[in-house]
Motif scaffolding. Structure first.
Motif, PDB file in Angstrom:
ATOM      1  N   TYR A 250       0.837  -1.198   0.000  1.00 42.99           N
ATOM      2  CA  TYR A 250       0.000   0.000   0.000  1.00 42.99           C
ATOM      3  C   TYR A 250       0.875   1.253   0.000  1.00 42.99           C
ATOM      4  O   TYR A 250       0.635   2.200  -0.763  1.00 42.99           O
ATOM      5  CB  TYR A 250      -0.920  -0.005   1.216  1.00 42.99           C
ATOM      6  CG  TYR A 250      -1.844   1.192   1.279  1.00 42.99           C
ATOM      7  CD1 TYR A 250      -3.096   1.155   0.671  1.00 42.99           C
ATOM      8  CD2 TYR A 250      -1.459   2.362   1.930  1.00 42.99           C
ATOM      9  CE1 TYR A 250      -3.937   2.253   0.702  1.00 42.99           C
ATOM     10  CE2 TYR A 250      -2.293   3.460   1.963  1.00 42.99           C
ATOM     11  CZ  TYR A 250      -3.532   3.404   1.344  1.00 42.99           C
ATOM     12  OH  TYR A 250      -4.361   4.509   1.371  1.00 42.99           O
ATOM     13  N   LYS A 251       1.886   1.268   0.843  1.00 48.65           N
ATOM     14  CA  LYS A 251       2.754   2.445   0.928  1.00 48.65           C
ATOM     15  C   LYS A 251       3.503   2.679  -0.381  1.00 48.65           C
ATOM     16  O   LYS A 251       3.679   3.823  -0.824  1.00 48.65           O
ATOM     17  CB  LYS A 251       3.733   2.301   2.096  1.00 48.65           C
ATOM     18  CG  LYS A 251       3.070   2.443   3.459  1.00 48.65           C
ATOM     19  CD  LYS A 251       4.098   2.483   4.581  1.00 48.65           C
ATOM     20  CE  LYS A 251       3.446   2.815   5.910  1.00 48.65           C
ATOM     21  NZ  LYS A 251       4.435   2.961   7.003  1.00 48.65           N
ATOM     22  N   LYS A 252       3.930   1.587  -1.011  1.00 50.56           N
ATOM     23  CA  LYS A 252       4.586   1.718  -2.316  1.00 50.56           C
ATOM     24  C   LYS A 252       3.622   2.294  -3.350  1.00 50.56           C
ATOM     25  O   LYS A 252       4.002   3.127  -4.190  1.00 50.56           O
ATOM     26  CB  LYS A 252       5.100   0.356  -2.785  1.00 50.56           C
ATOM     27  CG  LYS A 252       6.310  -0.151  -2.028  1.00 50.56           C
ATOM     28  CD  LYS A 252       6.734  -1.527  -2.532  1.00 50.56           C
ATOM     29  CE  LYS A 252       7.905  -2.075  -1.726  1.00 50.56           C
ATOM     30  NZ  LYS A 252       8.272  -3.458  -2.163  1.00 50.56           N
ATOM     31  N   ALA A 253       2.374   1.849  -3.292  1.00 47.81           N
ATOM     32  CA  ALA A 253       1.363   2.342  -4.229  1.00 47.81           C
ATOM     33  C   ALA A 253       1.108   3.830  -4.015  1.00 47.81           C
ATOM     34  O   ALA A 253       1.012   4.604  -4.980  1.00 47.81           O
ATOM     35  CB  ALA A 253       0.071   1.546  -4.076  1.00 47.81           C
ATOM     36  N   VAL A 254       0.991   4.260  -2.754  1.00 47.46           N
ATOM     37  CA  VAL A 254       0.767   5.677  -2.459  1.00 47.46           C
ATOM     38  C   VAL A 254       1.917   6.520  -3.007  1.00 47.46           C
ATOM     39  O   VAL A 254       1.707   7.549  -3.669  1.00 47.46           O
ATOM     40  CB  VAL A 254       0.601   5.910  -0.948  1.00 47.46           C
ATOM     41  CG1 VAL A 254       0.658   7.400  -0.610  1.00 47.46           C
ATOM     42  CG2 VAL A 254      -0.731   5.332  -0.469  1.00 47.46           C
ATOM     43  N   ASP A 255       3.144   6.097  -2.745  1.00 47.79           N
ATOM     44  CA  ASP A 255       4.302   6.837  -3.252  1.00 47.79           C
ATOM     45  C   ASP A 255       4.300   6.881  -4.779  1.00 47.79           C
ATOM     46  O   ASP A 255       4.615   7.921  -5.384  1.00 47.79           O
ATOM     47  CB  ASP A 255       5.603   6.195  -2.746  1.00 47.79           C
ATOM     48  CG  ASP A 255       5.812   6.390  -1.250  1.00 47.79           C
ATOM     49  OD1 ASP A 255       5.204   7.328  -0.686  1.00 47.79           O
ATOM     50  OD2 ASP A 255       6.573   5.603  -0.642  1.00 47.79           O
ATOM     51  N   GLY A 256       3.914   5.759  -5.389  1.00 45.72           N
ATOM     52  CA  GLY A 256       3.860   5.707  -6.850  1.00 45.72           C
ATOM     53  C   GLY A 256       2.801   6.621  -7.429  1.00 45.72           C
ATOM     54  O   GLY A 256       3.014   7.289  -8.446  1.00 45.72           O
ATOM     55  N   LEU A 257       1.651   6.684  -6.777  1.00 42.96           N
ATOM     56  CA  LEU A 257       0.559   7.534  -7.256  1.00 42.96           C
ATOM     57  C   LEU A 257       0.895   9.016  -7.079  1.00 42.96           C
ATOM     58  O   LEU A 257       0.566   9.846  -7.936  1.00 42.96           O
ATOM     59  CB  LEU A 257      -0.735   7.175  -6.509  1.00 42.96           C
ATOM     60  CG  LEU A 257      -1.304   5.791  -6.849  1.00 42.96           C
ATOM     61  CD1 LEU A 257      -2.338   5.361  -5.817  1.00 42.96           C
ATOM     62  CD2 LEU A 257      -1.914   5.773  -8.246  1.00 42.96           C
ATOM     63  N   ILE A 258       1.550   9.351  -5.965  1.00 43.78           N
ATOM     64  CA  ILE A 258       1.980  10.739  -5.767  1.00 43.78           C
ATOM     65  C   ILE A 258       2.978  11.140  -6.853  1.00 43.78           C
ATOM     66  O   ILE A 258       2.931  12.262  -7.380  1.00 43.78           O
ATOM     67  CB  ILE A 258       2.571  10.927  -4.354  1.00 43.78           C
ATOM     68  CG1 ILE A 258       1.446  10.878  -3.313  1.00 43.78           C
ATOM     69  CG2 ILE A 258       3.327  12.252  -4.244  1.00 43.78           C
ATOM     70  CD1 ILE A 258       1.923  10.948  -1.871  1.00 43.78           C
ATOM     71  N   ALA A 259       3.856  10.213  -7.214  1.00 43.67           N
ATOM     72  CA  ALA A 259       4.812  10.482  -8.297  1.00 43.67           C
ATOM     73  C   ALA A 259       4.089  10.709  -9.624  1.00 43.67           C
ATOM     74  O   ALA A 259       4.589  11.439 -10.493  1.00 43.67           O
ATOM     75  CB  ALA A 259       5.798   9.327  -8.417  1.00 43.67           C
ATOM     76  N   MET A 260       2.891  10.104  -9.769  1.00 44.80           N
ATOM     77  CA  MET A 260       2.077  10.297 -10.973  1.00 44.80           C
ATOM     78  C   MET A 260       1.211  11.552 -10.873  1.00 44.80           C
ATOM     79  O   MET A 260       0.437  11.851 -11.762  1.00 44.80           O
ATOM     80  CB  MET A 260       1.185   9.064 -11.183  1.00 44.80           C
ATOM     81  CG  MET A 260       1.944   7.786 -11.473  1.00 44.80           C
ATOM     82  SD  MET A 260       0.917   6.284 -11.286  1.00 44.80           S
ATOM     83  CE  MET A 260      -0.303   6.556 -12.573  1.00 44.80           C
ATOM     84  N   ASN A 261       1.331  12.247  -9.743  1.00 39.14           N
ATOM     85  CA  ASN A 261       0.603  13.507  -9.506  1.00 39.14           C
ATOM     86  C   ASN A 261      -0.907  13.294  -9.366  1.00 39.14           C
ATOM     87  O   ASN A 261      -1.711  14.145  -9.759  1.00 39.14           O
ATOM     88  CB  ASN A 261       0.883  14.521 -10.617  1.00 39.14           C
ATOM     89  CG  ASN A 261       1.059  15.923 -10.067  1.00 39.14           C
ATOM     90  OD1 ASN A 261       1.419  16.103  -8.903  1.00 39.14           O
ATOM     91  ND2 ASN A 261       0.792  16.927 -10.881  1.00 39.14           N
ATOM     92  N   ILE A 262      -1.288  12.167  -8.769  1.00 34.56           N
ATOM     93  CA  ILE A 262      -2.696  11.874  -8.508  1.00 34.56           C
ATOM     94  C   ILE A 262      -2.835  11.302  -7.103  1.00 34.56           C
ATOM     95  O   ILE A 262      -1.928  10.639  -6.599  1.00 34.56           O
ATOM     96  CB  ILE A 262      -3.309  10.890  -9.534  1.00 34.56           C
ATOM     97  CG1 ILE A 262      -2.453   9.613  -9.644  1.00 34.56           C
ATOM     98  CG2 ILE A 262      -3.494  11.562 -10.890  1.00 34.56           C
ATOM     99  CD1 ILE A 262      -3.041   8.559 -10.566  1.00 34.56           C
ATOM    100  N   MET A 263      -3.973  11.556  -6.466  1.00 40.93           N
ATOM    101  CA  MET A 263      -4.221  11.027  -5.119  1.00 40.93           C
ATOM    102  C   MET A 263      -5.703  11.152  -4.804  1.00 40.93           C
ATOM    103  O   MET A 263      -6.435  11.924  -5.439  1.00 40.93           O
ATOM    104  CB  MET A 263      -3.371  11.759  -4.082  1.00 40.93           C
ATOM    105  CG  MET A 263      -3.417  11.191  -2.670  1.00 40.93           C
ATOM    106  SD  MET A 263      -3.372   9.378  -2.546  1.00 40.93           S
ATOM    107  CE  MET A 263      -1.797   8.981  -3.325  1.00 40.93           C
ATOM    108  N   ASN A 264      -6.142  10.373  -3.810  1.00 41.34           N
ATOM    109  CA  ASN A 264      -7.511  10.377  -3.314  1.00 41.34           C
ATOM    110  C   ASN A 264      -7.441   9.737  -1.921  1.00 41.34           C
ATOM    111  O   ASN A 264      -6.472   9.943  -1.219  1.00 41.34           O
ATOM    112  CB  ASN A 264      -8.431   9.633  -4.286  1.00 41.34           C
ATOM    113  CG  ASN A 264      -9.883  10.070  -4.188  1.00 41.34           C
ATOM    114  OD1 ASN A 264     -10.466  10.063  -3.110  1.00 41.34           O
ATOM    115  ND2 ASN A 264     -10.486  10.448  -5.311  1.00 41.34           N
ATOM    116  N   THR A 265      -8.413   8.921  -1.540  1.00 46.50           N
ATOM    117  CA  THR A 265      -8.363   8.254  -0.231  1.00 46.50           C
ATOM    118  C   THR A 265      -7.874   6.816  -0.378  1.00 46.50           C
ATOM    119  O   THR A 265      -7.552   6.361  -1.475  1.00 46.50           O
ATOM    120  CB  THR A 265      -9.744   8.245   0.455  1.00 46.50           C
ATOM    121  OG1 THR A 265     -10.595   7.308  -0.218  1.00 46.50           O
ATOM    122  CG2 THR A 265     -10.366   9.630   0.446  1.00 46.50           C
ATOM    123  N   ASP A 266      -7.853   6.098   0.728  1.00 46.73           N
ATOM    124  CA  ASP A 266      -7.354   4.720   0.701  1.00 46.73           C
ATOM    125  C   ASP A 266      -8.205   3.820  -0.179  1.00 46.73           C
ATOM    126  O   ASP A 266      -7.702   2.859  -0.766  1.00 46.73           O
ATOM    127  CB  ASP A 266      -7.254   4.153   2.117  1.00 46.73           C
ATOM    128  CG  ASP A 266      -8.607   3.949   2.780  1.00 46.73           C
ATOM    129  OD1 ASP A 266      -9.444   4.864   2.718  1.00 46.73           O
ATOM    130  OD2 ASP A 266      -8.811   2.880   3.394  1.00 46.73           O
TER     131      ASP A 266
END
Length: 328
Positions: A250-266
């Protein structure tokens, strides 16, 4: 618990039209091959569930056009934990809430309620706030309240996985199963003490979630922008050996999504993790529960409470049978 009109099905809900679609994951690892698995398997574990919950003060939270949640809202909801006969671990940054929570559960043995006062800045999740704010401040970023508007709310959803990891690494759990449960999971007026037991068909090498909508192939950007939900994040259950892998992924996914400049909730992060159109490949499969009831979001909790009643009736019938046999 509050009476809910649901049909209980102790198996994965299987339908065509997308409900039974395979999702993205590697094959589960046998527990005996996992690092640290010996420490869990060697303990005298009961087949009970320890629950982790939390409340961090974010001020007022606006949900949609008509709903506003405050600390007082959660004070009201958490009163229902007075009826939950399970081990509960609470994390919060509000001393007043900690005191009230402890009082609500004071009729249970002390070891069943453990409370930790922690500051938000102690956690990885809240350390993401500035990065998430930058994403949400993009002029073309969709506004879903509070998911993609309030960065601290997003952080509070990610901190669930921080806390699950903390509980496991600090060896605070002695039960076979560990679960996350939102502080506001019980929103009715509970009547009478009840316990929550694992579903009868729970798969030990999976993580149990409620499936909200049928799986649709979408890219991470499509999932985040449409605010889509595949799995409910309010309650999930697993063995610590597998939950620690889920947290790492999960933490790897969050870091990866932030690098893609996108985010939301869990909930959107989980969808991205298990989407066939994403680059992530989680190591733990999910066991999905689904009900056609309008109380779908609380379905897994209903199964756990009703399984407790089922086991109680079974034990009562056995005691009655033994008692009647003595006098034959």
């Amino acid at each position: 618990m509050e009476t809910r009109n649901v049909s209980i099905c102790y198996q994965d809900y299987i339908l065509t039209d997308g409900w039974s679609t395979d999702v993205n994951y590697k094959e589960p690892i046998p527990p005996n091959l996992m690092e640290g698995s010996e420490e869990y398997s060697s303990r005298n574990q009961s087949k009970e569930i320890t629950f982790v919950t939390a409340y961090f003060n974010l001020g007022k939270i606006v949900k949609g056009p008509f709903k506003t949640f405050s600390t007082q809202t959660y004070y009201k909801w958490m009163k229902n934990y007075a009826f939950v006969y399970n081990d509960i671990i609470l994390y919060t940054d509000l001393e007043d809430l900690a005191i009230k929570f402890k009082l609500e559960r004071s009729h249970f043995p002390d070891h069943m309620t453990r409370i930790f006062l922690r500051k938000q800045n102690e956690f990885w999740a809240f350390g993401l706030k500035q990065k998430i704010e930058k994403i949400y401040n993009q002029p073309d970023y969709p506004k879903w309240y509070p998911n993609t508007v309030m960065a601290s709310y997003s952080c509070a959803m990610h901190v669930k996985y921080d806390l699950i990891e903390k509980v496991i690494k600090e060896k605070l759990v002695n039960t076979k199963y560990l679960a996350w449960m939102d502080l506001g999971y019980f929103r009715g007026n509970e009547k009478g003490i009840f316990s929550l037991k694992p579903p009868q068909n729970i798969k030990d090498d999976h993580i149990a979630f409620v499936q909200i909508d049928k799986y649709v192939d979408m890219t991470p950007k499509q999932i985040m922008f449409s605010n889509s939900v595949f799995l409910a994040g309010g309650l999930f259950i697993g063995r610590p050996e597998y939950l620690i892998l889920l947290v790492e992924d999960y933490k790897k996914a969050v870091d990866g999504l932030i690098a893609m400049n996108i985010m939301n909730t869990d909930q959107q992060v989980l969808y991205c993790m298990y989407s066939l159109k994403s680059q992530f490949q989680p190591r733990v499969p999910i066991q999905r529960y689904y009900s056609q009831s309008r109380f779908l979001w609380f379905y897994l909790g209903d199964i756990c409470s009703k399984n407790s009643l089922f086991l109680l009736r079974k034990k009562t019938k056995l005691r009655e049978f033994i008692a009647s046999s003595i006098f034959l």
